[in-house]
Design an enzyme around this catalytic site. Structure first.
Site, PDB file in Angstrom:
ATOM      1  N   LYS A   8       0.692  -1.468  -0.082  1.00  0.00           N
ATOM      2  CA  LYS A   8      -0.208  -0.292   0.247  1.00  0.00           C
ATOM      3  C   LYS A   8       0.864   1.193   0.156  1.00  0.00           C
ATOM      4  O   LYS A   8       2.121   1.022   0.675  1.00  0.00           O
ATOM      5  CB  LYS A   8      -0.927  -0.250   1.432  1.00  0.00           C
ATOM      6  CG  LYS A   8       0.124   0.084   2.353  1.00  0.00           C
ATOM      7  CD  LYS A   8      -0.151   0.946   3.139  1.00  0.00           C
ATOM      8  CE  LYS A   8       0.812   1.192   4.560  1.00  0.00           C
ATOM      9  NZ  LYS A   8       1.802   2.559   5.015  1.00  0.00           N
ATOM     10  N   GLY A  93      10.016  -2.583   6.055  1.00  0.00           N
ATOM     11  CA  GLY A  93       9.905  -1.874   6.946  1.00  0.00           C
ATOM     12  C   GLY A  93      10.098  -0.129   5.873  1.00  0.00           C
ATOM     13  O   GLY A  93      11.302   0.214   6.641  1.00  0.00           O
ATOM     14  N   ALA A  94       9.469  -0.646   4.995  1.00  0.00           N
ATOM     15  CA  ALA A  94      10.032   0.463   3.859  1.00  0.00           C
ATOM     16  C   ALA A  94       8.566   1.303   3.967  1.00  0.00           C
ATOM     17  O   ALA A  94       8.115   1.854   2.930  1.00  0.00           O
ATOM     18  CB  ALA A  94      10.209   0.276   2.704  1.00  0.00           C
ATOM     19  N   GLY A  95       7.772   1.193   4.445  1.00  0.00           N
ATOM     20  CA  GLY A  95       6.471   1.993   4.798  1.00  0.00           C
ATOM     21  C   GLY A  95       5.600   1.213   3.510  1.00  0.00           C
ATOM     22  O   GLY A  95       4.604   2.532   3.676  1.00  0.00           O
ATOM     23  N   ALA A 101      -0.262  -6.525   5.362  1.00  0.00           N
ATOM     24  CA  ALA A 101      -0.691  -7.754   4.505  1.00  0.00           C
ATOM     25  C   ALA A 101      -0.312  -8.720   4.163  1.00  0.00           C
ATOM     26  O   ALA A 101      -1.436  -9.417   4.203  1.00  0.00           O
ATOM     27  CB  ALA A 101      -0.089  -6.940   3.304  1.00  0.00           C
ATOM     28  N   ASP A 133      -1.692  -1.494  10.336  1.00  0.00           N
ATOM     29  CA  ASP A 133      -2.086  -1.585   9.157  1.00  0.00           C
ATOM     30  C   ASP A 133      -3.015  -2.863   8.568  1.00  0.00           C
ATOM     31  O   ASP A 133      -3.422  -2.496   7.977  1.00  0.00           O
ATOM     32  CB  ASP A 133      -0.507  -1.224   8.337  1.00  0.00           C
ATOM     33  CG  ASP A 133      -0.035  -0.230   8.353  1.00  0.00           C
ATOM     34  OD1 ASP A 133      -0.812   0.744   8.834  1.00  0.00           O
ATOM     35  OD2 ASP A 133       0.932   0.126   7.625  1.00  0.00           O
TER      36      ASP A 133
END
Length: 268
Positions: A8, A93-95, A101, A133
């Site tokens: 996302k 760890g990349a936003g 997910a 999330d």
């Protein structure tokens, strides 16, 4: 059973308050993008978790997919053993919400495999126990997220046909580090109103993490600037970083990115 958990991006991300439970209240619009992992779950004689692709740090039992299975086994007796295989393609760890997910899609797969017949709202409740999330990925459609990110409101947002260019410079920004640089404030702009007009996005859809992350990591700031130079109508850091994405009306020309960057191009 096999599924393809997707990443996302965030269109605007405001940190609005520090909560008594140690978390933060946020306001953002989360949108699914066509960057995928692959997840397969089958019945087996014992429970096994394996993975390929990008290496996943930590032990298998700490993986969110295994924690999702543990939640189900807590509430439903004598669930059969399963063999889980995850092919990891979404940077961690990349936003981008890749781990969230994977966990949400595992809940959906297991719901079908075990014939539990749980409705989406029930799965979202399980997902919220795994991460802020995670609930977003149950219905997996554009949503305004508030609270810790688990309070979701559908929004009519059509990005179909928009070109996406996503760059991850392989810089790790810890969540605690990212939040430490932010002073919570009320949003200056009505997010829902701004989302109705793409011409407002560049100036009004702000990721609050950028103000503190960019001075510490100018390389990330430079990527955003380059995406605008390439013609993006909107570019921003996703989540707490370090991934930066650009949205384009037309297919962008090939950029000159550093060796070692993770680069993804797709159509929404």
């Amino acid at each position: 059973m096999i599924s393809f958990p997707n990443a996302k991006i965030n269109l605007g991300l405001h940190i609005t308050a520090k909560r008594k439970d140690g978390y933060h209240d946020i306001e953002t619009c989360m949108v699914p993008i066509p960057l995928y992992d692959a997840l397969e779950i089958i019945l087996d004689k014992k429970t096994i978790f394996t993975s390929t692709g990008l290496p996943i740090p930590g032990s298998d039992k700490d993986n969110l997919i295994m924690k999702a299975l543990k939640l189900f086994r807590k509430d439903f007796n004598e669930l059969p053993h399963i063999n889980i295989h995850l092919h990891k393609n979404i940077p961690m760890g990349a936003g981008l919400g890749g781990g969230s997910a994977d966990a949400a899609f595992a809940l959906k797969l297991m719901n079908n495999l075990f014939d539990l017949h749980l409705e989406d709202w029930f799965l979202e409740d399980y997902a919220a126990q795994l991460g802020s999330d995670c609930p977003f990925f149950i219905e997996n459609t554009p949503k305004i997220a508030t609270g810790r990110g688990e309070i979701l409101e559908p929004i009519d947002l059509d990005l179909k046909g928009t070109y996406l260019l996503l760059i991850n410079p392989q810089i790790h920004i810890g969540t605690k580090e990212a939040y430490a640089g932010v002073t919570p404030t009320a949003p200056a702009v009505d997010l829902k109103a701004a989302l109705t007009d793409r011409s407002r996005w560049k100036d009004e859809l702000i990721n609050d993490f950028e103000a503190s992350v960019f001075p510490r990591y100018p390389e990330i700031d430079s990527i955003k600037s380059q995406l605008y130079e390439m013609g993006a109508f909107y570019a921003a850091m996703s989540g707490s970083g370090s991934t930066v994405f650009g949205l384009f009306e037309e297919k962008p020309e090939k950029g000159n990115w550093k060796e070692g960057y993770f680069v993804f191009e797709g159509v929404m």
